[in-house]
Design an enzyme around this catalytic site. Structure first.
Site, PDB file in Angstrom:
ATOM      1  N   HIS A 112       0.841  -1.192   0.000  1.00  0.00           N
ATOM      2  CA  HIS A 112       0.000   0.000   0.000  1.00  0.00           C
ATOM      3  C   HIS A 112       0.882   1.250   0.000  1.00  0.00           C
ATOM      4  O   HIS A 112       2.045   1.205   0.417  1.00  0.00           O
ATOM      5  CB  HIS A 112      -0.931  -0.011   1.203  1.00  0.00           C
ATOM      6  CG  HIS A 112      -1.987  -1.081   1.108  1.00  0.00           C
ATOM      7  ND1 HIS A 112      -2.947  -1.246   2.076  1.00  0.00           N
ATOM      8  CD2 HIS A 112      -2.235  -2.023   0.161  1.00  0.00           C
ATOM      9  CE1 HIS A 112      -3.744  -2.238   1.727  1.00  0.00           C
ATOM     10  NE2 HIS A 112      -3.320  -2.736   0.570  1.00  0.00           N
ATOM     11  N   GLU A 162       0.961   3.985   1.805  1.00  0.00           N
ATOM     12  CA  GLU A 162       1.497   4.445   3.089  1.00  0.00           C
ATOM     13  C   GLU A 162       2.605   3.524   3.584  1.00  0.00           C
ATOM     14  O   GLU A 162       3.585   3.980   4.165  1.00  0.00           O
ATOM     15  CB  GLU A 162       0.385   4.595   4.142  1.00  0.00           C
ATOM     16  CG  GLU A 162      -0.428   3.354   4.410  1.00  0.00           C
ATOM     17  CD  GLU A 162      -1.625   3.168   3.503  1.00  0.00           C
ATOM     18  OE1 GLU A 162      -2.680   2.778   4.022  1.00  0.00           O
ATOM     19  OE2 GLU A 162      -1.517   3.385   2.283  1.00  0.00           O
ATOM     20  N   CYS A 216      -6.034   0.916   5.555  1.00  0.00           N
ATOM     21  CA  CYS A 216      -6.609  -0.350   6.015  1.00  0.00           C
ATOM     22  C   CYS A 216      -6.128  -0.598   7.446  1.00  0.00           C
ATOM     23  O   CYS A 216      -5.270   0.116   7.963  1.00  0.00           O
ATOM     24  CB  CYS A 216      -6.189  -1.483   5.082  1.00  0.00           C
ATOM     25  SG  CYS A 216      -4.432  -1.931   5.210  1.00  0.00           S
ATOM     26  N   CYS A 244      -2.183  -1.304   7.682  1.00  0.00           N
ATOM     27  CA  CYS A 244      -1.347  -0.106   7.532  1.00  0.00           C
ATOM     28  C   CYS A 244      -1.513   0.848   8.711  1.00  0.00           C
ATOM     29  O   CYS A 244      -0.584   1.574   9.058  1.00  0.00           O
ATOM     30  CB  CYS A 244      -1.654   0.591   6.211  1.00  0.00           C
ATOM     31  SG  CYS A 244      -1.025  -0.323   4.782  1.00  0.00           S
TER      32      CYS A 244
END
Length: 140
Positions: free
Chosen positions: A70, A72, A98, A101
């Site tokens: 992802h 981040e 999510c 993360c």
């Protein structure tokens, strides 16, 4: 009413994260991230496969491959391999994080999250708020 200085910066950083997300090879969602500390961008990221892998994020059934990182996570990992620290920084994300993360965000010492669109699962946002991270949504 005059827009506050911080809000102007927040929107500018979010627009930059949006542009950064366009670098992603993912077809289903393109997500961008910026980490800012003391008004300086210390990292950036977008969702995609790990270094050395093919760029296609989806399999033949159009599902996201399990190993896609992802945005981040990519940004946080980039800081981890530098001399910088995320401690006390702000994360700008085009899509709310999510749950997985969110743990990384909190553990990295990020104290503020500004995001544009909301992910279908709010668990990550709820976790960050519970952890004391300042969370703000700003639509672009």
């Amino acid at each position: 009413m005059k827009e506050k200085k911080q809000e102007r910066y927040d929107k500018a950083y979010l627009r930059m994260a949006l542009e950064w997300g366009k670098l992603s090879h993912c077809k289903r969602k393109q997500v961008g991230a910026l980490i800012v500390k003391d008004r300086m961008i210390i990292s950036d990221g977008f969702n995609g496969t790990p270094t050395g892998f093919e760029n296609h994020c989806e399999d033949e059934d159009n599902y996201t491959k399990w190993y896609v990182l992802h945005a981040e996570a990519n940004a946080i990992l980039k800081v981890a391999s530098s001399t910088q620290s995320c401690k006390g920084s702000t994360l700008y994300l085009t899509l709310s994080p999510c749950r997985e993360c969110s743990k990384l965000i909190h553990q990295a010492g990020i104290i503020r999250l500004v995001y544009s669109k909301e992910y279908k699962d709010r668990t990550g946002i709820d976790f960050l708020k519970n952890a004391g991270v300042i969370v703000e949504q700003i639509s672009l």
